[in-house]
Design an enzyme around this catalytic site. Sequence first.
Site, mmCIF file in Angstrom:
data_model
loop_
_atom_site.group_PDB
_atom_site.id
_atom_site.type_symbol
_atom_site.label_atom_id
_atom_site.label_comp_id
_atom_site.label_asym_id
_atom_site.label_seq_id
_atom_site.Cartn_x
_atom_site.Cartn_y
_atom_site.Cartn_z
ATOM 1 N N GLU A 161 -4.953 23.742 0.711
ATOM 2 C CA GLU A 161 -5.887 22.620 0.766
ATOM 3 C C GLU A 161 -5.185 21.256 0.731
ATOM 4 O OE1 GLU A 161 -9.725 23.533 -1.125
ATOM 5 O OE2 GLU A 161 -9.712 21.449 -1.771
ATOM 6 N N LYS A 179 -13.020 31.055 8.583
ATOM 7 C CA LYS A 179 -12.275 30.782 7.351
ATOM 8 C C LYS A 179 -10.809 31.172 7.496
ATOM 9 C CE LYS A 179 -12.092 30.640 2.457
ATOM 10 N NZ LYS A 179 -12.719 30.757 1.178
ATOM 11 N N HIS A 223 -21.248 21.431 -7.103
ATOM 12 C CA HIS A 223 -20.606 21.732 -8.391
ATOM 13 C C HIS A 223 -21.228 20.910 -9.520
ATOM 14 C CE1 HIS A 223 -16.627 23.557 -6.658
ATOM 15 N NE2 HIS A 223 -17.646 24.382 -6.596
ATOM 16 N N HIS A 274 -24.508 29.736 -7.054
ATOM 17 C CA HIS A 274 -23.547 28.862 -6.378
ATOM 18 C C HIS A 274 -24.060 28.418 -5.000
ATOM 19 C CE1 HIS A 274 -19.667 27.218 -5.247
ATOM 20 N NE2 HIS A 274 -19.683 27.954 -4.151
ATOM 21 N N GLU A 323 -23.304 29.733 2.360
ATOM 22 C CA GLU A 323 -21.905 29.496 2.767
ATOM 23 C C GLU A 323 -21.737 29.743 4.266
ATOM 24 O OE1 GLU A 323 -19.803 28.107 0.755
ATOM 25 O OE2 GLU A 323 -19.978 28.868 -1.290
ATOM 26 N N LYS A 358 -8.313 31.601 -3.207
ATOM 27 C CA LYS A 358 -8.657 30.736 -4.339
ATOM 28 C C LYS A 358 -9.117 31.635 -5.479
ATOM 29 C CE LYS A 358 -9.963 26.288 -2.341
ATOM 30 N NZ LYS A 358 -11.074 25.329 -2.102
ATOM 31 N N HIS A 382 -19.916 20.723 -1.745
ATOM 32 C CA HIS A 382 -19.472 21.199 -3.049
ATOM 33 C C HIS A 382 -19.387 20.115 -4.120
ATOM 34 C CE1 HIS A 382 -18.871 24.870 -0.910
ATOM 35 N NE2 HIS A 382 -18.265 25.477 -1.928
ATOM 36 N N ASN A 406 -15.162 22.533 1.601
ATOM 37 C CA ASN A 406 -15.847 22.078 0.381
ATOM 38 C C ASN A 406 -17.099 21.269 0.708
ATOM 39 O OD1 ASN A 406 -13.860 23.215 -1.229
ATOM 40 N ND2 ASN A 406 -12.565 21.392 -1.064
ATOM 41 N N ARG A 451 -8.362 22.346 5.019
ATOM 42 C CA ARG A 451 -9.145 23.303 4.222
ATOM 43 C C ARG A 451 -10.232 22.611 3.401
ATOM 44 N NH1 ARG A 451 -7.233 28.640 0.756
ATOM 45 N NH2 ARG A 451 -9.329 29.134 0.026
ATOM 46 N N ARG A 465 3.377 37.685 -14.406
ATOM 47 C CA ARG A 465 3.722 36.652 -13.399
ATOM 48 C C ARG A 465 3.299 37.028 -11.988
ATOM 49 N NH1 ARG A 465 8.494 36.396 -16.611
ATOM 50 N NH2 ARG A 465 8.342 34.608 -18.004
HETATM 51 P P1 NAD Z 1 -21.736 37.139 -8.380
HETATM 52 O O1 NAD Z 1 -20.352 37.591 -8.260
HETATM 53 O O2 NAD Z 1 -22.208 36.678 -9.698
HETATM 54 O O3 NAD Z 1 -22.681 38.304 -7.854
HETATM 55 C C1 NAD Z 1 -24.071 38.144 -7.937
HETATM 56 C C2 NAD Z 1 -24.764 39.336 -8.596
HETATM 57 O O4 NAD Z 1 -24.880 40.391 -7.640
HETATM 58 C C3 NAD Z 1 -24.034 39.924 -9.779
HETATM 59 O O5 NAD Z 1 -24.970 40.249 -10.765
HETATM 60 C C4 NAD Z 1 -23.393 41.186 -9.208
HETATM 61 O O6 NAD Z 1 -23.160 42.187 -10.154
HETATM 62 C C5 NAD Z 1 -24.442 41.618 -8.207
HETATM 63 N N1 NAD Z 1 -23.942 42.410 -7.089
HETATM 64 C C6 NAD Z 1 -22.735 42.327 -6.496
HETATM 65 N N2 NAD Z 1 -22.687 43.145 -5.449
HETATM 66 C C7 NAD Z 1 -23.871 43.775 -5.366
HETATM 67 C C8 NAD Z 1 -24.421 44.725 -4.479
HETATM 68 N N3 NAD Z 1 -23.742 45.175 -3.425
HETATM 69 N N4 NAD Z 1 -25.687 45.156 -4.703
HETATM 70 C C9 NAD Z 1 -26.416 44.692 -5.747
HETATM 71 N N5 NAD Z 1 -25.939 43.770 -6.616
HETATM 72 C C10 NAD Z 1 -24.686 43.329 -6.423
HETATM 73 O O7 NAD Z 1 -22.055 35.940 -7.375
HETATM 74 P P2 NAD Z 1 -21.478 35.568 -5.928
HETATM 75 O O8 NAD Z 1 -22.500 34.716 -5.334
HETATM 76 O O9 NAD Z 1 -20.999 36.746 -5.203
HETATM 77 O O10 NAD Z 1 -20.197 34.684 -6.267
HETATM 78 C C11 NAD Z 1 -20.311 33.417 -6.878
HETATM 79 C C12 NAD Z 1 -18.949 32.978 -7.363
HETATM 80 O O11 NAD Z 1 -18.043 32.860 -6.257
HETATM 81 C C13 NAD Z 1 -18.959 31.626 -8.041
HETATM 82 O O12 NAD Z 1 -18.227 31.706 -9.225
HETATM 83 C C14 NAD Z 1 -18.246 30.724 -7.053
HETATM 84 O O13 NAD Z 1 -17.585 29.662 -7.669
HETATM 85 C C15 NAD Z 1 -17.284 31.683 -6.417
HETATM 86 N N6 NAD Z 1 -16.787 31.267 -5.102
HETATM 87 C C16 NAD Z 1 -15.457 31.325 -4.894
HETATM 88 C C17 NAD Z 1 -14.941 30.970 -3.656
HETATM 89 C C18 NAD Z 1 -13.461 31.107 -3.401
HETATM 90 O O14 NAD Z 1 -13.010 30.656 -2.350
HETATM 91 N N7 NAD Z 1 -12.717 31.743 -4.269
HETATM 92 C C19 NAD Z 1 -15.801 30.564 -2.641
HETATM 93 C C20 NAD Z 1 -17.173 30.511 -2.888
HETATM 94 C C21 NAD Z 1 -17.658 30.871 -4.138
HETATM 95 N N1 GLY Z 2 -14.602 28.049 -0.626
HETATM 96 C C1 GLY Z 2 -13.774 27.021 -0.108
HETATM 97 C C2 GLY Z 2 -12.387 27.446 0.135
HETATM 98 O O1 GLY Z 2 -12.045 28.601 0.002
HETATM 99 O O2 GLY Z 2 -11.572 26.632 0.457
#
Ligand code: NAD
Ligand code: GLY
Length: 373
Positions: free
Chosen positions: A245, A235, A260, A273, A193, A151, A256, A253, A249, A129
């Site tokens: 949100e 942010k 998406h 992404h 972003e 998120k 997005h 998006n 907030r 939990r």
């Molecule tokens: P990712 O996490 O897939 O990382 C991209 C690649 O880079 C992976 O293969 C990873 O292993 C590699 N990598 C990571 N750090 C590295 C480094 N320092 N050196 C070399 N390689 C490295 O992709 P991302 O773009 O970081 O994240 C995308 C995800 O984030 C999506 O799922 C998206 O929906 C999510 N997201 C979430 C939010 C939120 O608010 N929670 C906001 C935006 C995006």
């Molecule tokens: N990535 C959008 C948010 O965190 O609200």
Amino acid sequence: MKIKVDLSRSGSGYGYEILIGSDIINPKPKGEITDILNSVGLRGRAFVITSKTVSDLYGSLITHFFENAGINPVTIILPDGENTKSKKYLFHIYDELINGKAERRDFIIAFGGGVVGDLAGFAAATYLRGINFIQMPTTLLADVDSSVGGKTGINHSKGKNLIGAFYQPKVVLIDTGLLKSLDARELANGFAEVIKYGVVLDSKFFSYLENNCDRVLSYDESALAYVIERSCAIKADIVSEDEKEAGIRSVLNFGHSMGHAVEALYNYENIKHGEAISIGMIFATMLSKKIGLCTDETVTRVKNLIEKSGLPVKIPEFTAEQYVNAMKLDKKVSEKQIKFVLIEDIGNYKLKKLDFGFIHDFIFDICTKTVNR
Ligand code: NAD
Ligand code: GLY
């Protein structure tokens, strides 16, 4: 550099810090890490969740980081890629936590990109939990966006991020030095972003990006540090105002709804992404122009910066029906309408509900006319 996410402003009554520096995980004098962990109340065992690539690059550094604090971390290594943000790997993490006898006082460290951050954060939100967790992002995208704001979640085959929770980390530790190993495509992916913040909320920042995107994308340390700090500050401010949100907030998006849909239509493969969001940002700006909110000049500025950053600008050739059906799974829809983040000008957003029929016709229009060439 320290930035505060102050959730007392949105009613949650607590907050946390984002620490940004160029050598946070490098060997430190004993005690420094303990101080950070103690100051946020983390005293149990550490479970580091990371990806294969990050573990290969920085596995021993992160182990040393915790050993300096007298903690012998358990490391859970996951495959790279968006498909890891799934039920399968969520349950794999639960299995590892249960096998490792993780207790309520123990904590998770999300050490990786946004995939690891979202997944590990959701595991932390739901295991027993809820146990504590830290975000230690390693991609530009995770530094500027996903590690901040709580998120967390996983994808469902029917749509992205459909299962999740708002669950805040105890602290965010951003080591900008880790970006050196990121490839150019991933750096640009995160930069999308960064552009988003400028377009919707900060015209001065957008102008800075127009003038300095080459420096950022060639790994210039001071330009990277500045865009990370500014993005996190923007942010943090928005999340402090509206953690869950309920209002402002949602401007984060921007791009997005279409983004998406693009990701879903590509089955979360072969497009990143930030790349999908870039297409979405151009779409949202063109839509803003279509309904008379912004000028052609604004569309051109957004498109030019995205193009100059090596990000995609063309709307992929799916049908208008496919796009609309994918958008209907968005979290921001009612039966006939979708809430879009639009812009009046760079730095000025406007939220507007639009009918799916109108969106359909607009997509049909731009996909068949020269504007998308
Ligand atoms: P990712 O996490 O897939 O990382 C991209 C690649 O880079 C992976 O293969 C990873 O292993 C590699 N990598 C990571 N750090 C590295 C480094 N320092 N050196 C070399 N390689 C490295 O992709 P991302 O773009 O970081 O994240 C995308 C995800 O984030 C999506 O799922 C998206 O929906 C999510 N997201 C979430 C939010 C939120 O608010 N929670 C906001 C935006 C995006
Ligand atoms: N990535 C959008 C948010 O965190 O609200």
